[in-house]
Design a protein around this motif. Structure first.
Motif, PDB file in Angstrom:
ATOM      1  N   LYS A  54     -13.286 -95.538  -0.664  1.00 49.39           N
ATOM      2  CA  LYS A  54     -11.900 -95.626  -1.113  1.00 49.39           C
ATOM      3  C   LYS A  54     -11.164 -96.729  -0.353  1.00 49.39           C
ATOM      4  CE  LYS A  54     -11.593 -90.679  -2.214  1.00 49.39           C
ATOM      5  NZ  LYS A  54     -10.994 -89.372  -1.816  1.00 49.39           N
ATOM      6  N   PRO A  55     -10.008 -97.145  -0.876  1.00 45.47           N
ATOM      7  CA  PRO A  55      -9.222 -98.158  -0.157  1.00 45.47           C
ATOM      8  C   PRO A  55      -8.721 -97.639   1.187  1.00 45.47           C
ATOM      9  CG  PRO A  55      -8.518 -97.986  -2.445  1.00 45.47           C
ATOM     10  CD  PRO A  55      -9.435 -96.823  -2.192  1.00 45.47           C
ATOM     11  N   ASN A  56      -8.548 -98.562   2.124  1.00 43.38           N
ATOM     12  CA  ASN A  56      -7.881 -98.204   3.375  1.00 43.38           C
ATOM     13  C   ASN A  56      -6.440 -97.781   3.056  1.00 43.38           C
ATOM     14  OD1 ASN A  56     -10.234 -99.071   4.583  1.00 43.38           O
ATOM     15  ND2 ASN A  56      -9.387-101.017   5.285  1.00 43.38           N
ATOM     16  N   PRO A  86      -7.973 -99.946  -8.826  1.00 41.10           N
ATOM     17  CA  PRO A  86      -9.092-100.476  -9.620  1.00 41.10           C
ATOM     18  C   PRO A  86     -10.417 -99.979  -9.058  1.00 41.10           C
ATOM     19  CG  PRO A  86      -8.305-102.145  -8.113  1.00 41.10           C
ATOM     20  CD  PRO A  86      -7.353-100.984  -7.983  1.00 41.10           C
ATOM     21  N   VAL A  87     -11.425 -99.853  -9.915  1.00 41.02           N
ATOM     22  CA  VAL A  87     -12.741 -99.394  -9.478  1.00 41.02           C
ATOM     23  C   VAL A  87     -13.778-100.447  -9.820  1.00 41.02           C
ATOM     24  CG1 VAL A  87     -13.134 -98.116 -11.639  1.00 41.02           C
ATOM     25  CG2 VAL A  87     -14.438 -97.524  -9.585  1.00 41.02           C
ATOM     26  N   VAL A  88     -14.669-100.699  -8.876  1.00 48.02           N
ATOM     27  CA  VAL A  88     -15.788-101.624  -9.073  1.00 48.02           C
ATOM     28  C   VAL A  88     -17.073-100.823  -8.934  1.00 48.02           C
ATOM     29  CG1 VAL A  88     -16.952-103.706  -8.260  1.00 48.02           C
ATOM     30  CG2 VAL A  88     -14.449-103.548  -8.147  1.00 48.02           C
ATOM     31  N   PHE A  89     -17.899-100.838  -9.980  1.00 46.59           N
ATOM     32  CA  PHE A  89     -19.191-100.153  -9.956  1.00 46.59           C
ATOM     33  C   PHE A  89     -20.295-101.158  -9.624  1.00 46.59           C
ATOM     34  CE2 PHE A  89     -16.721 -97.443 -12.846  1.00 46.59           C
ATOM     35  CZ  PHE A  89     -17.014 -96.176 -12.343  1.00 46.59           C
ATOM     36  N   TYR A  90     -21.108-100.797  -8.666  1.00 46.67           N
ATOM     37  CA  TYR A  90     -22.290-101.597  -8.317  1.00 46.67           C
ATOM     38  C   TYR A  90     -23.509-100.895  -8.903  1.00 46.67           C
ATOM     39  CZ  TYR A  90     -26.173-102.997  -5.261  1.00 46.67           C
ATOM     40  OH  TYR A  90     -27.389-103.398  -4.766  1.00 46.67           O
ATOM     41  N   MET A 123     -13.132-105.230   0.697  1.00 51.19           N
ATOM     42  CA  MET A 123     -12.682-104.616  -0.546  1.00 51.19           C
ATOM     43  C   MET A 123     -11.764-103.427  -0.290  1.00 51.19           C
ATOM     44  SD  MET A 123     -15.992-104.708  -3.087  1.00 51.19           S
ATOM     45  CE  MET A 123     -15.039-104.078  -4.465  1.00 51.19           C
ATOM     46  N   ALA A 124     -12.114-102.624   0.702  1.00 52.85           N
ATOM     47  CA  ALA A 124     -11.297-101.449   0.993  1.00 52.85           C
ATOM     48  C   ALA A 124      -9.916-101.859   1.487  1.00 52.85           C
ATOM     49  CB  ALA A 124     -11.991-100.564   2.022  1.00 52.85           C
ATOM     50  N   ALA A 125      -9.843-102.898   2.308  1.00 53.32           N
ATOM     51  CA  ALA A 125      -8.549-103.372   2.799  1.00 53.32           C
ATOM     52  C   ALA A 125      -7.712-103.960   1.680  1.00 53.32           C
ATOM     53  CB  ALA A 125      -8.770-104.406   3.903  1.00 53.32           C
ATOM     54  N   ASP A 126      -8.380-104.572   0.712  1.00 55.09           N
ATOM     55  CA  ASP A 126      -7.652-105.198  -0.398  1.00 55.09           C
ATOM     56  C   ASP A 126      -7.230-104.201  -1.466  1.00 55.09           C
ATOM     57  OD1 ASP A 126      -7.867-107.607   0.840  1.00 55.09           O
ATOM     58  OD2 ASP A 126      -9.489-108.374  -0.408  1.00 55.09           O
ATOM     59  N   GLY A 127      -7.806-102.987  -1.437  1.00 53.24           N
ATOM     60  CA  GLY A 127      -7.344-101.974  -2.363  1.00 53.24           C
ATOM     61  C   GLY A 127      -8.228-101.713  -3.558  1.00 53.24           C
ATOM     62  N   TYR A 128      -9.559-101.819  -3.369  1.00 54.05           N
ATOM     63  CA  TYR A 128     -10.505-101.465  -4.424  1.00 54.05           C
ATOM     64  C   TYR A 128     -11.178-100.132  -4.113  1.00 54.05           C
ATOM     65  CZ  TYR A 128     -10.507-106.201  -6.450  1.00 54.05           C
ATOM     66  OH  TYR A 128     -10.171-107.381  -7.064  1.00 54.05           O
ATOM     67  N   VAL A 129     -11.510 -99.383  -5.155  1.00 54.46           N
ATOM     68  CA  VAL A 129     -12.447 -98.270  -5.058  1.00 54.46           C
ATOM     69  C   VAL A 129     -13.815 -98.830  -5.408  1.00 54.46           C
ATOM     70  CG1 VAL A 129     -13.145 -96.045  -6.008  1.00 54.46           C
ATOM     71  CG2 VAL A 129     -10.724 -96.556  -5.681  1.00 54.46           C
ATOM     72  N   TYR A 130     -14.812 -98.630  -4.533  1.00 57.11           N
ATOM     73  CA  TYR A 130     -16.157 -99.188  -4.741  1.00 57.11           C
ATOM     74  C   TYR A 130     -17.132 -98.027  -4.881  1.00 57.11           C
ATOM     75  CZ  TYR A 130     -19.911-102.679  -4.150  1.00 57.11           C
ATOM     76  OH  TYR A 130     -20.986-103.510  -4.338  1.00 57.11           O
ATOM     77  N   GLU A 153      -9.107-112.119 -10.060  1.00 54.79           N
ATOM     78  CA  GLU A 153      -8.331-112.598 -11.203  1.00 54.79           C
ATOM     79  C   GLU A 153      -8.354-111.608 -12.363  1.00 54.79           C
ATOM     80  OE1 GLU A 153      -9.803-116.399 -12.319  1.00 54.79           O
ATOM     81  OE2 GLU A 153      -8.809-117.475 -10.676  1.00 54.79           O
ATOM     82  N   HIS A 154      -9.502-111.002 -12.617  1.00 55.72           N
ATOM     83  CA  HIS A 154      -9.657-110.195 -13.825  1.00 55.72           C
ATOM     84  C   HIS A 154      -9.620-108.696 -13.561  1.00 55.72           C
ATOM     85  CE1 HIS A 154     -10.459-113.703 -16.298  1.00 55.72           C
ATOM     86  NE2 HIS A 154     -11.216-114.159 -15.316  1.00 55.72           N
ATOM     87  N   CYS A 155      -9.757-108.305 -12.301  1.00 51.95           N
ATOM     88  CA  CYS A 155      -9.616-106.896 -11.928  1.00 51.95           C
ATOM     89  C   CYS A 155      -8.814-106.868 -10.630  1.00 51.95           C
ATOM     90  CB  CYS A 155     -10.994-106.256 -11.750  1.00 51.95           C
ATOM     91  SG  CYS A 155     -10.970-104.483 -11.414  1.00 51.95           S
ATOM     92  N   PRO A 156      -7.513-107.094 -10.716  1.00 54.06           N
ATOM     93  CA  PRO A 156      -6.682-107.279  -9.521  1.00 54.06           C
ATOM     94  C   PRO A 156      -6.727-106.062  -8.595  1.00 54.06           C
ATOM     95  CG  PRO A 156      -5.484-107.894 -11.515  1.00 54.06           C
ATOM     96  CD  PRO A 156      -6.730-107.193 -11.960  1.00 54.06           C
ATOM     97  N   PRO A 157      -6.763-106.300  -7.282  1.00 58.29           N
ATOM     98  CA  PRO A 157      -6.840-105.188  -6.321  1.00 58.29           C
ATOM     99  C   PRO A 157      -5.487-104.531  -6.093  1.00 58.29           C
ATOM    100  CG  PRO A 157      -6.773-107.286  -5.162  1.00 58.29           C
ATOM    101  CD  PRO A 157      -6.831-107.618  -6.624  1.00 58.29           C
ATOM    102  N   GLY A 158      -5.521-103.389  -5.423  1.00 57.84           N
ATOM    103  CA  GLY A 158      -4.301-102.733  -4.971  1.00 57.84           C
ATOM    104  C   GLY A 158      -3.882-101.540  -5.802  1.00 57.84           C
TER     105      GLY A 158
END
Length: 725
Positions: free
Chosen positions: A483-485, A494-498, A524-531, A718-723
């Protein structure tokens, strides 16, 4: 298909390659070499080689100094690998290595005599860095090696070099393998000394009928391009012919073993001598890889008999280790792994064909760590309760209930290099929140001896979390989430699936590096993505045969559906922003990324696919036919086409970045061009980045890695903005 390793986090990759959940006896490699007594071990030290003792961290004996390993008038040898004879009198050193496809298996070899303090180079007169797989004879009086696709033996007393084969060419290959055997069966070292040192058994691969894939090098000559041919049998094309020869050291005459079955329509991925110098044991797989036979061949009479036969409705794997055989009872029995009861279990198989189950229960043996016959135990890796982890167990060789040796308070993934006597081990550990740690321990009590004692992290800030979701089809999918910090549950992120998704790799492991994206320049966590990463059916997780083999003839369909349906459940989580959903992967993961974008465009808005197989019929036959069947007619080709990204490329709706190296010898660049053509045909806009003359790793050339990561990060932002919003 080992293409998975290229995109794993670098620290994770290094751990996997060094531990590999094996190490019953350290092999000829750059790591540790155990002494025969199981207490002492050898490793490089200050440019030389020293002996250490696991019982005493302060005890060290230098065997060869850097000065000892300096040829007259030259610089000291840079040790890449070494092997010491059991009596400790001679050291075989590998240096100046060059890559053959994935690994640096060509190089120069030297022998150092410990008592005489003498150093001599092997293969004088051969091209620089051309020797492969050098090995001492059983009495250490000779060394055999491969050079230029021929097998040679060199007498260490006389320095005489004798060619044991002379017909080797780039396409008629003695003592090593072609591209696809190396890639898909882990076959590299292709010859074996007999126990009495009087003969050598070796593979001969005849690739003369294999079509070349022609890679075009447009950069190295600066002006004119040139063609780089790779013998590459694609799915549906016949493989190379394979046979086993036994060459007499004295006469250099070869006898070809008479193994039943067509040499083209069968593979021989494993071969070793038994304890009898007149007997060879080998594993033969049919072309479809759903029937495995173990033959014992008698050299003198040139006869072969089947001692073990197994079939499967899907596929059967080659024996795990490419070299060595796990013998028991003075060579009358051996240990063999099979999934025939629904789980990967260990059996005792006699040369007379008799079988006995050793391990039993609803769990998978992930790998064998040591067979300690004197003590009557076999040590192995398993994780009955959590398929994301790995622990050390042991069971009596007579069979019975397995006993876990790894401490209960060390939750995560463990690797062990166990000493030959089974009393000591080099122990590695990590979990998703604990960096890699190592120590030496005693066994079976698992007590700390030297190094820093293992201490799992219990107070990690923003730890990686593991979860299970049940899809609408009732399938339990396990994964991890970072999760994001400063996570705020009232916001949507936003969520990014690997993804990977194919049978060659499991991504949702509890190891250090989980939750970290090495392709992202930043945090990624600091920028606000769920990974998130999840393992679908077909992933090589210890969840039983049915889990792993459900994907048979369904790559590109079942794995994609599992991932998408699990993603649908995750999108129900309150903090997930369903308008910002991205997916990415490399190689097989790139293929999964494309299929997810094309088959489920309502879920995935942004995709980044790297080095993907766009059309399954372009990939090599051993890998693709193992999991998808042999495509001999239209019906056989249909599953390949159905699961190929280009089939559904017309459905693209979201943002797609596609990346590929034009010099990729594994997943060829024609996959990119086939995909591009389909997207053009249907006026689907996307972004393309081709890296000139880069291989599957896209790592060659100055600035490449940073450029790739910067491109990836910029496109994602650009296409999946963080936060949170």
């Amino acid at each position: 298909m080992k293409r998975k390793f290229y995109y794993l986090p670098v620290v994770f990759m290094a751990f996997i390659l060094s531990v590999a959940w094996q190490g019953a006896q350290a092999q000829f490699g750059s790591g540790t070499n155990w002494a025969k007594d199981g207490y002492r071990y050898y490793k490089t030290f200050e440019g030389g080689i020293a002996e250490f003792d696991v019982r005493d961290a302060n005890k060290k004996t230098v065997i060869a100094t850097a000065q000892d390993l300096t040829p007259a008038g030259q610089k000291p040898i840079s040790i890449r690998r070494f092997k010491i004879t059991d009596d400790g009198k001679k050291i075989l050193i590998n240096t100046n290595t060059k890559r053959v496809w994935r690994y640096d298996t060509r190089g120069d070899y030297w022998v150092y005599d410990v008592a005489a303090k003498s150093l001599k180079q092997l293969g004088k007169g051969k091209p620089e860095s051309s020797l492969m797989f050098a090995k001492f004879s059983p009495d250490a009086s000779k060394v055999a090696y491969v050079s230029g696709h021929n097998v040679y033996v060199e007498d260490l007393a006389t320095n005489t070099i004798k060619a044991l084969t002379t017909d080797g060419t780039d396409r008629l290959i003695n003592g090593t393998f072609d591209w696809v055997y190396e890639e898909e069966f882990d076959c590299r070292d292709g010859f074996r000394w007999s126990p009495d040192g009087k003969s050598i058994a070796y593979w001969q691969i005849d690739a003369r009928k294999i079509k070349n894939y022609l890679m075009l090098n447009t950069t190295d000559s600066m002006v004119y391009s040139y063609v780089v041919p790779v013998e590459y049998p694609t799915a549906g094309q016949d493989p190379s012919s394979c046979k086993i020869g036994v060459v007499d050291i004295a006469t250099a005459q070869t006898k070809w073993l008479n193994i039943p079955g067509d040499n083209v329509q069968h593979y021989i991925p494993r071969m070793e001598y038994t304890s009898n110098p007149d007997e060879i044991i080998l594993q033969q797989l049919n072309r479809a890889q759903n029937e495995s036979k173990l033959y014992v061949a008698k050299v003198s009479s040139n006869t072969a008999k089947v001692i073990y036969n197994e079939t499967d409705k899907a596929w059967i794997n080659a024996k795990e280790e490419a070299t060595g055989w796990d013998w028991l009872n003075k060579g009358k029995e051996f240990v063999w792994a099979s999934e025939k009861d629904g789980w990967n279990h260990l059996y005792r198989i006699g040369l007379d064909g008799k079988q006995k189950l050793i391990t039993k229960g609803n769990y998978d043996v992930m790998s064998v760590s040591l067979i300690d016959e004197p003590s009557g135990f076999i040590y192995f890796i398993a994780s009955p309760d959590n398929p994301n982890q790995a622990y050390l167990y042991r069971v009596k060789l007579s069979g019975g209930k397995a006993e876990r040796l790894t401490p209960a308070d060390q939750s995560g993934t463990h690797g062990y290099a166990i000493s030959p006597n089974g009393t000591m081990a080099m122990h590695n550990f990590s979990n998703s929140n604990t960096p890699y740690q190592s120590e030496t321990i005693s066994l079976p009590d698992h007590k700390h001896l030297t190094g820093n004692a293992i201490k799992p992290v219990t107070d990690a800030k923003n730890p990686v979390e593991f979860f299970t979701v049940k899809t609408s089809e009732g399938v339990d999918i396990k994964g991890w989430v970072k999760k994001p910090n400063n996570f705020d549950p009232t916001k949507k992120y936003p969520v990014v699936f690997y993804v990977y998704g194919e049978p060659a790799s499991q991504t949702a492991k509890d190891v250090y590096g989980a939750g970290h994206n090495g392709m992202y320049t930043g945090d990624m966590a600091a920028d606000g993505y769920v990974y998130i990463s999840m393992d679908n059916r077909g992933a090589p997780a210890p969840r039983g045969r049915e889990w792993r083999k459900a994907i048979y003839k369904n790559i590109g369909v079942l794995n994609i559906r599992d991932q998408a349906l699990a993603a649908k459940e995750i999108l129900k989580w309150n903090y997930i922003d369903s308008s910002r959903v991205a997916v990415w992967g490399w190689s097989g993961g790139g293929s999964s990324t494309l299929n997810l974008m094309f088959q489920y465009p309502e879920i995935y808005k942004t995709g980044i696919a790297v080095a993907a197989v766009g059309y399954q019929l372009t990939y090599d036959n051993i890998y693709q036919e193992r999991y998808m069947g042999v495509p001999t007619d239209d019906a056989g080709r249909e599953p390949f086409i159905k699961g190929s990204p280009i089939t559904n490329a017309k459905n693209l709706q979201g943002n797609l970045l596609y990346i590929h190296g034009t010099g990729d010898d594994n997943v060829h660049y024609n996959n990119a061009e086939l995909l591009i053509n389909e997207l053009i045909k249907y006026n689907k806009q996307f972004q393309l980045m081709s890296y000139p003359n880069r291989t599957h790793s896209i790592s060659e050339g100055p600035g490449t890695g940073l450029h790739l990561r910067t491109l990836y990060t910029k496109y994602l932002k650009e296409h999946c903005p963080p936060g949170g919003r």
